[in-house]
Design an enzyme around this catalytic site. Structure first.
Site, mmCIF file in Angstrom:
data_model
loop_
_atom_site.group_PDB
_atom_site.id
_atom_site.type_symbol
_atom_site.label_atom_id
_atom_site.label_comp_id
_atom_site.label_asym_id
_atom_site.label_seq_id
_atom_site.Cartn_x
_atom_site.Cartn_y
_atom_site.Cartn_z
ATOM 1 N NE ARG A 125 0.190 7.977 20.453
ATOM 2 C CZ ARG A 125 0.987 6.997 20.650
ATOM 3 N NH1 ARG A 125 0.803 6.460 22.010
ATOM 4 N NH2 ARG A 125 1.746 6.586 19.903
ATOM 5 N NE ARG B 261 6.365 -18.979 -25.374
ATOM 6 C CZ ARG B 261 6.360 -17.754 -24.303
ATOM 7 N NH1 ARG B 261 5.183 -17.046 -24.328
ATOM 8 N NH2 ARG B 261 7.261 -17.421 -23.460
ATOM 9 C CB CYS C 181 1.373 -22.965 -19.448
ATOM 10 S SG CYS C 181 0.328 -23.036 -20.826
ATOM 11 N NE ARG D 68 2.022 -22.994 -27.742
ATOM 12 C CZ ARG D 68 1.739 -21.577 -27.163
ATOM 13 N NH1 ARG D 68 0.859 -21.408 -26.339
ATOM 14 N NH2 ARG D 68 2.543 -20.531 -27.679
ATOM 15 C CB SER E 259 -0.987 -27.384 -20.356
ATOM 16 O OG SER E 259 -0.372 -26.091 -20.297
ATOM 17 C CG HIS F 22 1.389 -0.864 -26.008
ATOM 18 N ND1 HIS F 22 2.815 -0.465 -26.200
ATOM 19 C CD2 HIS F 22 1.080 -1.892 -26.889
ATOM 20 C CE1 HIS F 22 3.057 -1.287 -27.240
ATOM 21 N NE2 HIS F 22 2.436 -2.429 -27.513
ATOM 22 N NE ARG G 231 4.682 1.440 12.547
ATOM 23 C CZ ARG G 231 4.377 2.922 12.535
ATOM 24 N NH1 ARG G 231 3.098 3.278 12.405
ATOM 25 N NH2 ARG G 231 5.221 3.815 12.194
ATOM 26 C CG MET H 58 -5.807 11.684 13.257
ATOM 27 S SD MET H 58 -7.240 13.064 13.267
ATOM 28 C CE MET H 58 -6.904 13.677 15.003
ATOM 29 C CB THR I 245 -5.200 -18.767 -17.818
ATOM 30 O OG1 THR I 245 -3.862 -18.343 -17.453
ATOM 31 C CG2 THR I 245 -5.718 -19.912 -16.951
ATOM 32 C CG ASN I 246 -1.959 -15.325 -21.182
ATOM 33 O OD1 ASN I 246 -2.232 -15.499 -20.102
ATOM 34 N ND2 ASN I 246 -0.780 -15.073 -21.881
ATOM 35 N N GLY J 42 0.135 9.237 8.628
ATOM 36 C CA GLY J 42 -0.282 10.597 8.147
ATOM 37 C C GLY J 42 -1.853 10.986 7.679
ATOM 38 C CE LYS K 190 -0.595 5.428 16.797
ATOM 39 N NZ LYS K 190 -0.963 6.780 16.612
ATOM 40 C CE1 TYR L 104 2.192 -27.276 -15.714
ATOM 41 C CE2 TYR L 104 0.978 -29.511 -15.562
ATOM 42 C CZ TYR L 104 1.448 -28.376 -16.478
ATOM 43 O OH TYR L 104 1.085 -28.279 -17.813
HETATM 44 P P1 ADP Z 1 1.710 8.532 14.659
HETATM 45 O O1 ADP Z 1 0.717 7.495 14.270
HETATM 46 O O2 ADP Z 1 1.710 9.634 13.571
HETATM 47 O O3 ADP Z 1 3.052 8.095 14.866
HETATM 48 P P2 ADP Z 1 1.464 9.006 17.322
HETATM 49 O O4 ADP Z 1 0.103 8.990 18.013
HETATM 50 O O5 ADP Z 1 2.234 7.695 17.547
HETATM 51 O O6 ADP Z 1 1.295 9.310 15.864
HETATM 52 O O7 ADP Z 1 2.419 10.202 17.845
HETATM 53 C C1 ADP Z 1 2.882 11.203 17.258
HETATM 54 C C2 ADP Z 1 4.284 11.650 18.096
HETATM 55 O O8 ADP Z 1 3.948 11.881 19.503
HETATM 56 C C3 ADP Z 1 4.953 10.440 18.491
HETATM 57 O O9 ADP Z 1 6.453 10.674 18.256
HETATM 58 C C4 ADP Z 1 4.736 9.817 19.744
HETATM 59 O O10 ADP Z 1 5.745 9.083 20.355
HETATM 60 C C5 ADP Z 1 4.342 11.039 20.439
HETATM 61 N N1 ADP Z 1 3.597 10.771 21.651
HETATM 62 C C6 ADP Z 1 2.280 10.471 21.312
HETATM 63 N N2 ADP Z 1 1.650 10.222 22.736
HETATM 64 C C7 ADP Z 1 2.539 10.727 23.678
HETATM 65 C C8 ADP Z 1 2.535 10.706 24.929
HETATM 66 N N3 ADP Z 1 1.380 10.469 25.557
HETATM 67 N N4 ADP Z 1 3.632 11.305 25.622
HETATM 68 C C9 ADP Z 1 4.773 11.622 24.923
HETATM 69 N N5 ADP Z 1 4.957 11.344 23.406
HETATM 70 C C10 ADP Z 1 3.578 10.954 22.738
HETATM 71 MG MG MG Z 2 3.522 6.970 16.122
HETATM 72 MG MG MG Z 3 -2.726 -19.750 -26.533
#
Ligand code: ADP
Ligand code: MG
Ligand code: MG
Length: 926
Positions: free
Chosen positions: A99, A568, A882, A624, A814, A462, A345, A110, A817-818, A108, A28, A902
């Site tokens: 952040r 086979r 194979c 084979r 050939s 299994h 991202r 943090m 490998t099993n 999720g 980020k 191959y």
């Molecule tokens: P996550 O990694 O869970 O997406 P973020 O750090 O991106 O967490 O932030 C959570 C939410 O808060 C996101 O919707 C983001 O756009 C919003 N947010 C984060 N920083 C700011 C900021 N400086 N101003 C406005 N919204 C923010």
């Molecule tokens: Mg985000």
């Molecule tokens: Mg065999």
């Protein structure tokens, strides 16, 4: 810690951080820097490095590394200068978000703290500034709750209780119905909650708030959630070590109807369509979109609400893509007609979207062919190669298990293998076999089922292993399902399903559904064909298929195999129509008898091979010779014993009746009684019974003679071909005659004869002698020679060690490998996977299951030696693999590096292997 580090810069303004250095700045943070530097509108801010995080976590005192807070203060002064606001300034307060963000995104892990910098005084400043008390208190109560929870560890419920209490008093249902006074009341209650929890008042000093928040983000790296997440997704310290902290000036999407917030993809992640895709909310803050409190609008509608913003957003999309040259998943906020980008991202997409965007981005010259190939993980293609749930069908899964074998299937639930066979085979119903776990004796149920669902066991259970081998979908270890075999019912949460009720499983995702969900057959889109044709141009390895039947061969062609690397012949022996002849051959007492049975098999095998050759012409077909221990074709010993007991009883009864009728004639029994007894005797002809007994006895004797303690290490493969030369000779004849017939009809064929289980060159020479003799004879008969190749499986350790001398006879190697893996580890696969391998993998005694991922260090080393020594004798020896590994991307990378020519794998894995082969050639680290 190295004290020299303390003087190193650890905090970077978005203008100065190196956008390529995700390791140091987190994903980020690096992207916030990069976006700032290419002129996108990012609110000013700075990043505290992951190195600082590691240093902090390593320090026993848990104090921030020396100098960090000084750097932070300097950065805050710069933010004040850029924004014209003051941190803690009651007149015009600067607020920031804090952040987290590591090199690899861990959703999720943090929570983000928003609106940091608020306190009793700055709150009043914010209210005066905006003239909006409701907005001010709303921001305040959000900050107290987030800070309380994330930084001080107060549980959400404590806040929620107060929140609901105020709502109840105010008598409002929706949060938006709360007045400024209500929100003020809530803020005050929240402050008390924090004070009760921590024993001290809520920190008022903004810098103190900031320092606590930074530490909290750092600590979250070792928090339970994060640690579990990294384990689950195999995130190693090389991939991500520590989290960065991003401090970013707040912008507000909740300043009225000229404000808003949203998330978007630069292209559709479900279809790949080249069009902005996303959602937004007017008058809302970031989390509201994700939290689902209000239903967001599709991004298409923004042009009606705010046409100018829609235009700018399109511009943003173009800039992001032309810079990153990859589909982006980004966050934006609009504050009073100003568009800000808050995060970007690389977008996560399904296989269809990945393939389509690869081909289209190459066409638009955003990326090269190589990049188009490299951005797709080979395994991802699996999604496109198995039946999948119709994406248009919206259904809620009732249970989640492990995606153990890809593909989706619907059918009636059955709870044991016999019923599965009965309902599937005999009644022609589509069934899903549902078991707590499966055992080898359930195998007939697998054959009769569309898919397998188990409530226990992992990906190497299994059920999982067998289903993968058969190419059937399997969901394993769906622990939410309780199976009651006796009642023929399974319980899932509140509901249940009984035998005969339809369920659907998706082995690609591990999800289980009630009812029938439509599935769609795998499709080979033109884009996929294009992509794979690029892969073939680049790859060094050729990809062949393991295929035993003409149908398999046709699908191999469809998937783009350049030949058959393994056909086979045992499947051909197992055909119910042929089994009696095969048995005749096995129980024969003399060579002549055996030859008579083989003479019946010859034309059948010849036509098998001919059909394979015709389908594959002009590509090579590697056949084979018979591999399994021969007693596998015979009936079970105990079954035979039981049948013999029955027959002998019957024989005794018929003998008893004979005695009785003799006595009757002596004692002048009535004519009627004698006639009745005679009729009874005729019903069971003693001669027939004796005959049946004799046959069973012979069979039992044969079964006992052929019995082996360790059949897989016993009388099989080439050993069989040497003790019963007629069998291999028949197969060789069938292959060469089929080839000769094809050639006569003008069908180009390239047969390859492959000998299994070889461990000495002498074995191979013997078989080669059969081949040469038969070939000579066929040449005379057909008037022309048949071109063929002769080679060997390399699947025992000794064969690797003797590769140099095997190559004198073998034109190709050939690697099986099993078996080679079993032989190298001295593990039997079934026992290993059922008993101890899962534990070995969990406790990382072994990183992977060597039957799934080629053991490069051990098995791979043997392979390399064999290749090297084989080439010393015969430099142009053709070498391939194979085993099941031949379809596994990391094993394919190894095969490339080891100089193989191959890989051969099951037909549906061929496209995966083609892409993996290209990756291997491009030197990608998989
Ligand atoms: P996550 O990694 O869970 O997406 P973020 O750090 O991106 O967490 O932030 C959570 C939410 O808060 C996101 O919707 C983001 O756009 C919003 N947010 C984060 N920083 C700011 C900021 N400086 N101003 C406005 N919204 C923010
Ligand atoms: Mg985000
Ligand atoms: Mg065999």
């Amino acid at each position: 810690m190295d004290t020299a580090n303390h003087s190193n810069k650890q905090v970077f303004a978005f203008e100065e951080g190196n956008g390529k250095d995700k390791k140091l700045l987190g994903g980020k943070g690096a992207n916030l820097c990069e976006m700032t530097q290419i002129g996108l509108n990012v609110p000013p801010g700075f990043v505290i490095s992951t190195a600082a995080c590691l240093e902090y976590l390593a320090s026993p005192s848990r104090g921030l590394p020396a100098g960090i807070m000084e750097e932070v203060r300097a950065q805050m002064r710069a933010l004040e200068a850029k924004t014209g606001k003051g941190f803690g300034n009651p007149e015009d307060p600067l607020l920031v978000s804090v952040r987290s963000g590591s090199a690899i995104s861990m959703p999720g892990m943090m929570d983000t703290i928003l609106n940091l910098g608020l306190n009793a005084e700055t709150l009043q400043g914010l209210i005066r500034q905006t003239g909006d008390p409701r907005f001010g208190y709303d921001a305040y109560r959000r900050f107290i709750q987030l800070f309380g929870k994330v930084a001080l560890g107060v549980s959400d419920e404590r806040f929620d209780d107060e929140f609901e209490a105020v709502k109840a008093v105010a008598n409002v249902k929706e949060d938006v119905g709360l007045s400024a006074a209500d929100l003020k009341e809530i803020s005050e209650r929240f402050l008390k909650v924090v004070e009760e929890h921590t024993g001290s008042p809520f920190p008022e000093d903004p810098f103190e708030q900031l320092e606590i928040a930074i530490k909290a983000v750092f600590n979250s790296w070792m928090g339970r959630r994060a640690v579990d997440y990294r384990r689950q997704f195999h995130i190693t310290p090389e991939m991500a070590n520590g989290t960065a902290v991003n401090v970013c000036t707040m912008v507000f999407g909740n300043r009225g109807n000229d404000s808003g917030t949203g998330v978007a993809f630069t292209r559709n992640p479900g279809t790949g369509e080249n069009k902005l895709f996303g959602e937004y909310l007017l008058n809302a803050q970031g989390e509201d979109v994700v939290a689902g409190i209000r239903t967001p609008k599709p991004i298409d509608r923004l042009k009606d609400d705010m046409p100018e913003m829609a235009r700018q957003l399109d511009e943003l999309r173009d800039k992001l893509e032309s810079h990153y040259r990859e589909v982006q998943d980004f966050e934006f906020t609009i504050e009073r007609g100003q568009l800000y980008c808050l995060q970007t991202r690389n977008g996560k997409m399904n296989a269809h979207a990945m393939v389509r965007t690869s081909v289209e981005m190459e066409r638009d010259e955003l990326i090269t062919k190589e990049q188009a190939l490299l951005r797709i993980k080979p395994e991802l293609l699996e999604q496109m190669l198995f039946p999948r749930l119709d994406p248009k069908a919206r259904a809620e899964a009732v249970a989640q298990g492990l995606p153990a074998s890809p593909g989706a299937a619907s059918g009636v639930a059955v709870f044991d293998a016999d019923r599965a066979e009965q309902m599937g085979r005999e009644l022609g119903q589509k069934v899903i076999l549902v078991r707590e776990e499966t055992k080898p004796e359930d195998i007939h149920g697998f054959f009769a089922s569309e898919g397998i669902l188990t409530s226990r066991g992992g990906k190497t259970s299994h059920a999982a292993v067998v289903a993968r081998g058969m190419g059937k979908p399997c969901v394993a270890g769906a622990e939410g399902i309780a199976v009651d075999v006796n009642r023929r019912e399974a319980y899932v949460g509140e509901t249940s399903f009984r035998e005969g009720e339809v369920i659907t499983i998706d082995g690609t995702t591990g999800k289980v559904y009630l009812g029938a969900i439509p599935t769609v057959e795998p499709d080979f889109s033109p884009e996929l064909n294009t992509l794979l044709s690029w892969a073939d141009e680049i790859a060094g390895l050729e990809v062949m298929a393991n295929a035993d039947t003409p149908d398999d061969a046709r699908s191999a062609l469809k998937y783009g195999a350049v030949g058959i690397g393994l056909a086979r012949t045992e499947r051909m022996f197992n055909d119910p129509a042929r089994l009696p002849i095969v048995i005749e051959m096995i129980v024969a007492d003399s060579s002549e008898e055996r030859q008579a049975a083989l003479d019946k098999l010859l034309p059948l095998q010849r036509s098998d091979f001919r059909e394979l050759f015709e389908v594959m012409s002009p590509r090579p077909v590697t056949i084979r010779l018979l591999d399994p221990p021969i007693h596998e074709f015979l009936p079970d010993e105990h079954q035979l014993e039981r049948e013999l007991i029955e027959l002998r009883r019957l024989a005794e009864t018929t003998r008893g009746m004979a005695v009785l009728s003799g006595t009757m004639s002596l004692i002048h029994a009535s004519d009627g009684a004698r006639r009745e007894l005679d009729a009874m005797r005729r019903m069971v002809d003693p001669a027939l019974v004796e005959d049946a007994i004799a046959k069973k006895e012979t069979m039992l004797r044969k079964v006992r003679i052929l019995y082996e303690t360790n059949p897989m290490l016993g009388h099989r493969g080439v050993r069989l071909g040497i003790t019963f030369p007629e069998i291999y000779q028949m197969q060789i004849r069938a292959i060469l005659e089929a080839a000769a017939e094809c050639a006569r009809m003008g069908v180009e064929v390239h047969p390859q004869i492959k000998v299994p289980q070889v461990c000495t060159a002498q074995e191979l020479k013997r078989v080669k002698f059969y081949v040469d003799t038969i070939h000579e004879e066929i040449k005379q008969r057909y008037g022309h020679p048949v071109a063929f190749k002769f080679g060997t499986m390399i699947e025992v350790v000794r064969a690797c060690m003797r590769a140099e001398s095997l190559a004198e006879v073998a034109e190709f190697f050939s690697f099986g490998t099993n078996d080679l893996t079993q032989a190298t580890f001295s593990f039997s696969r079934e026992d290993a996977e059922n008993k101890f391998l899962p534990l070995y993998n969990q406790s990382t005694i072994l990183q992977d299951n060597p039957f799934e991922v080629l053991d490069v260090k051990g098995v791979g080393k043997l392979m390399k030696l064999a290749v090297e020594w084989g080439k010393q004798t015969r430099p142009d020896i053709h070498v391939g693999i194979c085993g099941e590994h031949g379809g596994h991307p990391s094993s394919i990378a190894f095969c490339h590096e080891a100089g193989l020519d191959y890989v051969s794998c099951s037909a549906p894995r061929v496209p995966v292997a083609r892409l993996a082969a290209a990756h291997a050639a491009l030197g990608a680290k998989l």
